[in-house]
Structures are given as structure tokens and as C-alpha cells.
Design a protein around this motif. Sequence first.
Motif, PDB file in Angstrom:
ATOM      1  N   MET A  28       0.818  -1.189   0.000  1.00  0.00           N
ATOM      2  CA  MET A  28       0.000   0.000   0.000  1.00  0.00           C
ATOM      3  C   MET A  28       0.868   1.262   0.000  1.00  0.00           C
ATOM      4  SD  MET A  28      -3.072   0.965  -0.008  1.00  0.00           S
ATOM      5  CE  MET A  28      -4.082   2.341   0.317  1.00  0.00           C
ATOM      6  N   TRP A  29       1.925   1.232   0.747  1.00  0.00           N
ATOM      7  CA  TRP A  29       2.793   2.400   0.811  1.00  0.00           C
ATOM      8  C   TRP A  29       3.478   2.650  -0.518  1.00  0.00           C
ATOM      9  CZ3 TRP A  29       7.998   2.134  -0.045  1.00  0.00           C
ATOM     10  CH2 TRP A  29       8.588   0.877  -0.019  1.00  0.00           C
ATOM     11  N   LYS A  30       3.657   1.589  -1.310  1.00  0.00           N
ATOM     12  CA  LYS A  30       4.280   1.756  -2.626  1.00  0.00           C
ATOM     13  C   LYS A  30       3.369   2.542  -3.565  1.00  0.00           C
ATOM     14  CE  LYS A  30       6.860  -2.562  -2.310  1.00  0.00           C
ATOM     15  NZ  LYS A  30       7.018  -3.910  -2.856  1.00  0.00           N
ATOM     16  N   LEU A  31       2.060   2.329  -3.442  1.00  0.00           N
ATOM     17  CA  LEU A  31       1.110   3.089  -4.262  1.00  0.00           C
ATOM     18  C   LEU A  31       1.149   4.577  -3.913  1.00  0.00           C
ATOM     19  CD1 LEU A  31      -1.986   0.715  -4.236  1.00  0.00           C
ATOM     20  CD2 LEU A  31      -0.532   1.267  -6.168  1.00  0.00           C
ATOM     21  N   ILE A  32       1.223   4.883  -2.630  1.00  0.00           N
ATOM     22  CA  ILE A  32       1.262   6.282  -2.197  1.00  0.00           C
ATOM     23  C   ILE A  32       2.551   6.954  -2.661  1.00  0.00           C
ATOM     24  CG2 ILE A  32       1.315   7.774  -0.163  1.00  0.00           C
ATOM     25  CD1 ILE A  32      -0.492   5.668   1.202  1.00  0.00           C
ATOM     26  N   VAL A  33       3.678   6.269  -2.501  1.00  0.00           N
ATOM     27  CA  VAL A  33       4.951   6.821  -2.945  1.00  0.00           C
ATOM     28  C   VAL A  33       4.955   6.993  -4.463  1.00  0.00           C
ATOM     29  CG1 VAL A  33       7.435   6.368  -3.112  1.00  0.00           C
ATOM     30  CG2 VAL A  33       6.235   5.962  -0.957  1.00  0.00           C
ATOM     31  N   GLY A  34       4.399   6.027  -5.178  1.00  0.00           N
ATOM     32  CA  GLY A  34       4.322   6.121  -6.636  1.00  0.00           C
ATOM     33  C   GLY A  34       3.453   7.285  -7.089  1.00  0.00           C
ATOM     34  N   PHE A  35       2.334   7.503  -6.409  1.00  0.00           N
ATOM     35  CA  PHE A  35       1.464   8.629  -6.751  1.00  0.00           C
ATOM     36  C   PHE A  35       2.162   9.957  -6.504  1.00  0.00           C
ATOM     37  CE2 PHE A  35      -1.596  11.863  -5.456  1.00  0.00           C
ATOM     38  CZ  PHE A  35      -2.345  11.956  -6.615  1.00  0.00           C
ATOM     39  N   ILE A  36       2.825  10.084  -5.370  1.00  0.00           N
ATOM     40  CA  ILE A  36       3.545  11.323  -5.053  1.00  0.00           C
ATOM     41  C   ILE A  36       4.654  11.577  -6.069  1.00  0.00           C
ATOM     42  CG2 ILE A  36       5.042  12.433  -3.345  1.00  0.00           C
ATOM     43  CD1 ILE A  36       3.314  11.057  -1.183  1.00  0.00           C
ATOM     44  N   ALA A  37       5.375  10.519  -6.445  1.00  0.00           N
ATOM     45  CA  ALA A  37       6.448  10.670  -7.428  1.00  0.00           C
ATOM     46  C   ALA A  37       5.877  11.075  -8.794  1.00  0.00           C
ATOM     47  CB  ALA A  37       7.239   9.370  -7.544  1.00  0.00           C
ATOM     48  N   PHE A  38       4.772  10.460  -9.193  1.00  0.00           N
ATOM     49  CA  PHE A  38       4.151  10.797 -10.470  1.00  0.00           C
ATOM     50  C   PHE A  38       3.634  12.234 -10.466  1.00  0.00           C
ATOM     51  CE2 PHE A  38       0.426  10.989 -13.279  1.00  0.00           C
ATOM     52  CZ  PHE A  38       1.037  10.672 -14.470  1.00  0.00           C
ATOM     53  N   ALA A  39       3.010  12.674  -9.367  1.00  0.00           N
ATOM     54  CA  ALA A  39       2.500  14.040  -9.275  1.00  0.00           C
ATOM     55  C   ALA A  39       3.648  15.048  -9.316  1.00  0.00           C
ATOM     56  CB  ALA A  39       1.686  14.207  -7.997  1.00  0.00           C
ATOM     57  N   ALA A  40       4.740  14.746  -8.616  1.00  0.00           N
ATOM     58  CA  ALA A  40       5.890  15.647  -8.627  1.00  0.00           C
ATOM     59  C   ALA A  40       6.503  15.730 -10.018  1.00  0.00           C
ATOM     60  CB  ALA A  40       6.928  15.178  -7.611  1.00  0.00           C
ATOM     61  N   LEU A  41       6.604  14.604 -10.705  1.00  0.00           N
ATOM     62  CA  LEU A  41       7.139  14.594 -12.061  1.00  0.00           C
ATOM     63  C   LEU A  41       6.239  15.378 -13.017  1.00  0.00           C
ATOM     64  CD1 LEU A  41       9.271  13.475 -14.053  1.00  0.00           C
ATOM     65  CD2 LEU A  41       7.735  11.534 -14.399  1.00  0.00           C
ATOM     66  N   ALA A  42       4.925  15.213 -12.876  1.00  0.00           N
ATOM     67  CA  ALA A  42       3.986  15.940 -13.740  1.00  0.00           C
ATOM     68  C   ALA A  42       4.082  17.439 -13.511  1.00  0.00           C
ATOM     69  CB  ALA A  42       2.564  15.446 -13.492  1.00  0.00           C
ATOM     70  N   LEU A  43       4.147  17.865 -12.257  1.00  0.00           N
ATOM     71  CA  LEU A  43       4.281  19.291 -11.969  1.00  0.00           C
ATOM     72  C   LEU A  43       5.600  19.846 -12.489  1.00  0.00           C
ATOM     73  CD1 LEU A  43       2.790  19.626  -8.382  1.00  0.00           C
ATOM     74  CD2 LEU A  43       1.903  20.594 -10.493  1.00  0.00           C
ATOM     75  N   PHE A  44       6.653  19.084 -12.355  1.00  0.00           N
ATOM     76  CA  PHE A  44       7.957  19.520 -12.848  1.00  0.00           C
ATOM     77  C   PHE A  44       7.937  19.701 -14.366  1.00  0.00           C
ATOM     78  CE2 PHE A  44      12.161  18.451 -14.579  1.00  0.00           C
ATOM     79  CZ  PHE A  44      12.906  19.465 -14.004  1.00  0.00           C
ATOM     80  N   ILE A  45       7.379  18.739 -15.062  1.00  0.00           N
ATOM     81  CA  ILE A  45       7.322  18.815 -16.527  1.00  0.00           C
ATOM     82  C   ILE A  45       6.448  19.984 -16.978  1.00  0.00           C
ATOM     83  CG2 ILE A  45       6.458  17.623 -18.591  1.00  0.00           C
ATOM     84  CD1 ILE A  45       7.430  15.009 -17.288  1.00  0.00           C
ATOM     85  N   LEU A  46       5.304  20.179 -16.319  1.00  0.00           N
ATOM     86  CA  LEU A  46       4.418  21.273 -16.720  1.00  0.00           C
ATOM     87  C   LEU A  46       5.028  22.643 -16.450  1.00  0.00           C
ATOM     88  CD1 LEU A  46       0.962  19.870 -15.643  1.00  0.00           C
ATOM     89  CD2 LEU A  46       1.768  20.283 -17.956  1.00  0.00           C
TER      90      LEU A  46
END
Length: 70
Positions: A1-19
Motif C-alpha cells: 500500500m505504501w508503494k502506491l502512495i509513494v508512486g502517486f507522489i512521485a508521479f504528481a511531482a514529475l507531472a508538476l515539474f514537466i508542466l
Amino acid sequence: MWKLIVGFIAFAALALFILTKSGGDIDLTGEKHDVAAGGHDTAASAPASAPVAASAAVEAASAPASAASQ
């Protein structure tokens, strides 16, 4: 479960960085209610109402003539 949360945070940070790096207009301050800042152009909407006013004037001018003919 913690892997899903970490993955979501990493994906959101990457998306914000790219945008932000690609020139996306990102505003994280919330909803704005400033009327002056809106992109509404009142001059562009004025000509759209001119034909309506003109047709209303024509109808008003023809109303007494049609009333007299009845």
C-alpha cells in the motif's frame, strides 16, 4: 500500500515539474474571484447587441403604423 502512495507522489511531482518547465500556466493558489483580472472583453460584446437594438427600433417604429391599420 505504501508503494502506491509513494508512486502517486512521485508521479504528481514529475507531472508538476514537466508542466512548469514546459511553460504551462500553473497556478496553485486556488480559485480567483477578481473581476478585473478576467479575460472578458466588453467591447467585443457591444457589436453583437447592435443588431438586436436595431431590430427593436424597427419594430417600435412599425408598431404605430400597424395599430392604425387595424
